[in-house]
Design an enzyme around this catalytic site. Structure first.
Site, PDB file in Angstrom:
ATOM      1  CD  GLU A 120      -3.374  -0.450  -0.142  1.00  0.00           C
ATOM      2  OE1 GLU A 120      -3.048  -0.094  -0.819  1.00  0.00           O
ATOM      3  OE2 GLU A 120      -3.948   0.909   0.827  1.00  0.00           O
ATOM      4  CB  THR A 169      -5.560   7.283  -2.243  1.00  0.00           C
ATOM      5  OG1 THR A 169      -6.372   6.184  -2.413  1.00  0.00           O
ATOM      6  CG2 THR A 169      -5.236   7.851  -0.478  1.00  0.00           C
TER       7      THR A 169
HETATM    8  N1  HSE Z   1      -8.064   5.450   5.693  1.00  0.00           N
HETATM    9  C1  HSE Z   1      -7.006   5.422   4.152  1.00  0.00           C
HETATM   10  C2  HSE Z   1      -8.522   7.001   3.573  1.00  0.00           C
HETATM   11  C3  HSE Z   1      -8.007   4.232   3.146  1.00  0.00           C
HETATM   12  O1  HSE Z   1      -9.022   6.946   4.499  1.00  0.00           O
HETATM   13  O2  HSE Z   1      -7.446   7.671   3.691  1.00  0.00           O
HETATM   14  C4  HSE Z   1      -7.979   4.813   2.129  1.00  0.00           C
HETATM   15  O3  HSE Z   1      -6.541   4.242   2.025  1.00  0.00           O
END
Ligand code: HSE
Length: 292
Positions: A120, A169
């Site tokens: 990730e 993201t």
């Molecule tokens: N928790 C992370 C976010 C999930 O909301 O940015 C996506 O990688």
């Protein structure tokens, strides 16, 4: 040759930013691995042309490195990239499970959580485990900053509605507020605890109520064209809770018993009213990754 399947996931669930996640029964990625001197990657399926095949730029390359398990890796994408449904995590989790089996490494699904989280980091710059944990372990998961993860089986129908808009993201993390007030903290903790209790009881009312989040979701909703209308339409059709799925743009809803189809249709129509095409997955909390 070994093939593994790993499910899409929805992280955050509103009040559990960077902490909560659920495995979805579908869609899923499938990864096939074969021993090789050096890692090579091929990708097919949903959004394949947007995914790099260079092992240094692909999540599964990082997983193969972490497991010291070079292989020819074929990823068949069932989860569209940049969907908010844990697309890269599904590939990382499936690759981790497949390579662990191919090379007889003997790691448990819990052991593989930090391994898949390394993958990730390749795409988001940070090693979040809130998508890889549910993709590997299944059910509802809570991750901690020490890389530990707890999973709970639950029986809960869900709708994940994926619009044809792109939210990266990285962009979605830029809009997250840097601080919160004590009142917002108290509200968030209360909601998160309510949600976790609801998951343990498979109670859609408690889970939906516990999804409310006064801090992160309102900031991210601005990035999703049509979000307010979709949220309202889902509640009118019988949702108990609605939130942004992961970093978006997918929107996740918990339907009341027997209302999943209606909630799914209302969400697609809500996006259509804003001029955005969308598809809805009528899904449920599902199992984690497995060798096929
Ligand atoms: N928790 C992370 C976010 C999930 O909301 O940015 C996506 O990688």
């Amino acid at each position: 040759m070994v093939t593994a399947r790993a499910p899409a996931t929805s992280a955050n669930l509103g009040s559990g930013f960077d902490t909560f996640g659920v495995a979805l029964s579908h869609p899923a990625d499938t990864v096939t691995v074969e021993r090789a001197a050096e890692t090579t990657i091929e990708v097919s399926g949903a959004g394949a042309r947007y995914i790099p095949t260079d092992p240094d730029e692909n999540v599964v390359g990082a997983v193969a490195d972490a497991l010291d398990a070079p292989a020819h890796i074929h990823i068949d994408k069932g989860v569209r990239p940049s969907s908010g449904l844990g697309s890269s995590a599904a590939s990382a989790a499936a690759a981790a499970v497949a390579l662990n089996d191919l090379y007889d490494r003997g790691y448990s699904a819990h052991d593989l959580v930090p391994v898949a989280a390394e993958g990730e980091a390749v795409v988001s710059g940070e090693a979040h485990a809130d998508n890889v944990a549910p993709s590997l372990l299944g059910g509802f998961t809570v991750v901690r900053s020490d890389d530990g993860a707890t999973s709970v089986d639950t029986d809960l129908p869900l709708v994940a509605c994926l619009p044809e808009v792109v939210v990266s993201t990285r962009d979605a993390r830029r809009v997250v507020p840097e601080s919160l007030t004590m009142a917002e903290h108290v509200e968030t903790v209360g909601n998160a605890a309510t949600l976790a209790a609801g998951m343990c009881r498979s109670d859609p009312e408690l889970v939906g109520r516990g999804m409310d989040d006064p801090v992160v979701t309102p900031a991210r909703a601005e990035l999703i064209t049509g979000y307010a209308g979709v949220r309202e339409a889902a509640f009118e059709a019988g949702a108990t809770g609605v939130t942004v799925s992961g970093a978006g743009p997918s929107v996740l809803a918990v339907p009341k018993p027997g209302r999943r189809r209606e909630v799914a249709a209302a969400m697609v129509e809500g996006f259509a009213d804003a001029g955005v095409g969308a598809r809805a997955y009528q899904t449920e909390v599902g199992r984690g990754a497995s060798v096929l």
